[in-house]
Design an enzyme around this catalytic site. Structure first.
Site, PDB file in Angstrom:
ATOM      1  N   GLY A 219       4.017 -19.168  26.553  1.00 51.18           N
ATOM      2  CA  GLY A 219       3.794 -19.913  27.797  1.00 51.18           C
ATOM      3  C   GLY A 219       4.858 -20.963  28.031  1.00 51.18           C
ATOM      4  N   GLY A 245      11.669 -15.266  33.130  1.00 49.92           N
ATOM      5  CA  GLY A 245      12.053 -16.674  33.329  1.00 49.92           C
ATOM      6  C   GLY A 245      12.406 -16.942  34.785  1.00 49.92           C
ATOM      7  CG  ASP A 246      15.494 -14.822  36.495  1.00 51.48           C
ATOM      8  OD1 ASP A 246      15.974 -15.858  35.982  1.00 51.48           O
ATOM      9  OD2 ASP A 246      15.991 -13.695  36.336  1.00 51.48           O
TER      10      ASP A 246
HETATM   11  P1  ATP Z   1      14.233 -13.699  30.716  1.00 46.22           P
HETATM   12  O1  ATP Z   1      15.555 -14.122  30.172  1.00 46.22           O
HETATM   13  O2  ATP Z   1      13.710 -12.397  30.105  1.00 46.22           O
HETATM   14  O3  ATP Z   1      14.144 -13.719  32.204  1.00 46.22           O
HETATM   15  P2  ATP Z   1      13.335 -16.209  29.663  1.00 46.22           P
HETATM   16  O4  ATP Z   1      13.762 -16.132  28.233  1.00 46.22           O
HETATM   17  O5  ATP Z   1      14.122 -17.033  30.591  1.00 46.22           O
HETATM   18  O6  ATP Z   1      13.131 -14.745  30.254  1.00 46.22           O
HETATM   19  P3  ATP Z   1      10.658 -16.583  28.732  1.00 46.22           P
HETATM   20  O7  ATP Z   1      10.445 -17.891  28.098  1.00 46.22           O
HETATM   21  O8  ATP Z   1      10.823 -15.391  27.828  1.00 46.22           O
HETATM   22  O9  ATP Z   1      11.852 -16.733  29.759  1.00 46.22           O
HETATM   23  O10 ATP Z   1       9.462 -16.232  29.722  1.00 46.22           O
HETATM   24  C1  ATP Z   1       9.145 -17.000  30.863  1.00 46.22           C
HETATM   25  C2  ATP Z   1       7.661 -16.885  31.111  1.00 46.22           C
HETATM   26  O11 ATP Z   1       7.307 -15.509  31.267  1.00 46.22           O
HETATM   27  C3  ATP Z   1       6.789 -17.374  29.959  1.00 46.22           C
HETATM   28  O12 ATP Z   1       6.586 -18.747  30.029  1.00 46.22           O
HETATM   29  C4  ATP Z   1       5.516 -16.558  30.166  1.00 46.22           C
HETATM   30  O13 ATP Z   1       4.731 -17.132  31.210  1.00 46.22           O
HETATM   31  C5  ATP Z   1       6.044 -15.234  30.682  1.00 46.22           C
HETATM   32  N1  ATP Z   1       6.225 -14.257  29.576  1.00 46.22           N
HETATM   33  C6  ATP Z   1       7.380 -13.861  29.005  1.00 46.22           C
HETATM   34  N2  ATP Z   1       7.151 -12.942  28.033  1.00 46.22           N
HETATM   35  C7  ATP Z   1       5.808 -12.752  28.007  1.00 46.22           C
HETATM   36  C8  ATP Z   1       4.910 -11.928  27.237  1.00 46.22           C
HETATM   37  N3  ATP Z   1       5.370 -11.092  26.285  1.00 46.22           N
HETATM   38  N4  ATP Z   1       3.579 -12.014  27.495  1.00 46.22           N
HETATM   39  C9  ATP Z   1       3.102 -12.843  28.450  1.00 46.22           C
HETATM   40  N5  ATP Z   1       3.882 -13.646  29.202  1.00 46.22           N
HETATM   41  C10 ATP Z   1       5.214 -13.595  28.998  1.00 46.22           C
HETATM   42  O1  RIB Z   2      17.184 -13.066  34.004  1.00 46.49           O
HETATM   43  C1  RIB Z   2      17.274 -11.669  34.137  1.00 46.49           C
HETATM   44  C2  RIB Z   2      18.538 -11.298  34.869  1.00 46.49           C
HETATM   45  O2  RIB Z   2      19.641 -11.744  34.095  1.00 46.49           O
HETATM   46  C3  RIB Z   2      18.714  -9.805  35.043  1.00 46.49           C
HETATM   47  O3  RIB Z   2      18.197  -9.344  36.280  1.00 46.49           O
HETATM   48  C4  RIB Z   2      20.204  -9.604  34.881  1.00 46.49           C
HETATM   49  O4  RIB Z   2      20.833  -9.254  36.079  1.00 46.49           O
HETATM   50  C5  RIB Z   2      20.755 -10.932  34.333  1.00 46.49           C
HETATM   51  O5  RIB Z   2      21.556 -11.580  35.239  1.00 46.49           O
END
Ligand code: ATP
Ligand code: RIB
Length: 301
Positions: A219, A245-246
């Site tokens: 989370g 994350g986006d």
């Molecule tokens: P990405 O780079 O893949 O876009 P990120 O690393 O920037 O993601 P994360 O912290 O992995 O961001 O995820 C953002 C939010 O997405 C988390 O706070 C959670 O709400 C949700 N999330 C990501 N992975 C999971 C999972 N396996 N199960 C449930 N929720 C998830």
């Molecule tokens: O955060 C995910 C995104 O990062 C993907 O859609 C990829 O295009 C990279 O920029």
């Protein structure tokens, strides 16, 4: 009446390879399917913002090619104002190679292409109001990020990781690193509430007003100078975490612009991001406001 959300977009065509497991350095694995999806951090964030019902303005640069045309058409279809988008004559639209293993974990390599041709002049010409919100990530030139930080309430998603100055951190109304970005920025890996709080303190001491650590399936942890809270992610069946994350960032800016306080905005944004990981691809996985509200009310569908 919502404030406007200005999203500094990066547009990247994602080539997604399904693999049995992410390859180790030097290892080859066999790919079972290849799909193309619209992506790029900034485009994913802008679409998440628009699908959450906020007035969304995209500022960015794509190539003067078919993919660039398709990105602009997509944004228009989503109801995003594209008057501040431009097309580069010299660089193609960005592309990414993304491997995804069965539990949804991924590995991403990005060729940013035309995203790096975005100019500071685009920010200056946009007509951003100081009461608006600006959401920015780091797939665009650093000078653009800096210029954007002075225009309105500035939310920085410091991804992909790059060294950022204390001056930029001090401009952040909110900063939203994931675990690895938090470790790189603060030298503290947020593993438990004590280390999460310490990592936030590091960024608060440098002038950020709110720090939001995104923690994958755990989370989000939020801390400001006077408040803090943990917002657990619901348990879901993850198939592809690309863009989670986006979705979180796009929904967050939309809800804050709508007038939510941080706890309400975070409850919504964590739910939307967790729902997105149950679907493949970046843009296709982004939920609408109705889907997020149903998910909040009923749990996983
Ligand atoms: P990405 O780079 O893949 O876009 P990120 O690393 O920037 O993601 P994360 O912290 O992995 O961001 O995820 C953002 C939010 O997405 C988390 O706070 C959670 O709400 C949700 N999330 C990501 N992975 C999971 C999972 N396996 N199960 C449930 N929720 C998830
Ligand atoms: O955060 C995910 C995104 O990062 C993907 O859609 C990829 O295009 C990279 O920029």
């Amino acid at each position: 009446m919502s404030a406007s959300c200005w999203v500094i977009t990066s547009s990247v065509l994602d080539n997604v390879y399904k693999v049995p497991r992410l390859p180790q350095p030097g290892e080859s694995v066999l790919v079972s399917s290849i799909e193309k999806f619209f992506g790029g951090k900034g485009t994913n964030q802008a679409i998440a913002c628009a699908r959450s019902g906020a007035p969304t303005f995209a500022l960015g640069c794509v190539g003067e090619d078919e993919t660039g045309d398709e990105f602009i058409a997509l944004m228009m279809q989503e109801g995003i104002n594209v008057a501040g988008m431009r097309q580069s004559k010299t660089s193609p639209t960005g592309q990414a190679a993304i491997s995804v293993q069965p539990d949804g974990l991924n590995q991403i390599s990005v060729y940013v292409g035309a995203n790096m041709d975005m100019s500071v002049a685009q920010i200056e010409a946009a007509g951003i109001n100081p009461d608006d919100y600006v959401l920015c990530q780091l797939e665009v030139p650093f000078a653009v990020v800096q210029a954007a930080s002075h225009k309105a309430k500035f939310i920085l998603n410091p991804a992909p990781h790059s060294d950022i100055s204390d001056e930029l951190i001090s401009m952040c109304f909110a900063i939203t690193p994931n675990e690895t970005e938090a470790k790189a920025l603060t030298e503290i890996l947020p593993v438990d509430e004590i280390s999460m709080s310490k990592a936030c303190d590091y960024l608060l001491a440098r002038g950020a007003q709110n720090v939001l650590l995104t923690l994958g399936d755990r989370g989000v942890y939020w801390k400001s100078s006077s408040e803090s809270g943990f917002f657990p992610a619901p348990l879901v069946r993850a198939v592809d975490t690309t863009g989670a994350g986006d979705v979180f960032n796009g929904c967050l800016v939309a809800r804050l612009a709508h007038g939510d306080d941080f706890p309400s905005a975070l409850e919504y944004s964590v739910a939307a991001a967790s729902l997105s990981v149950t679907r493949p691809g970046a843009v296709p996985s982004i939920p609408t406001d109705g889907e997020t509200r149903r998910f909040l009310a009923e749990g996983q569908d």
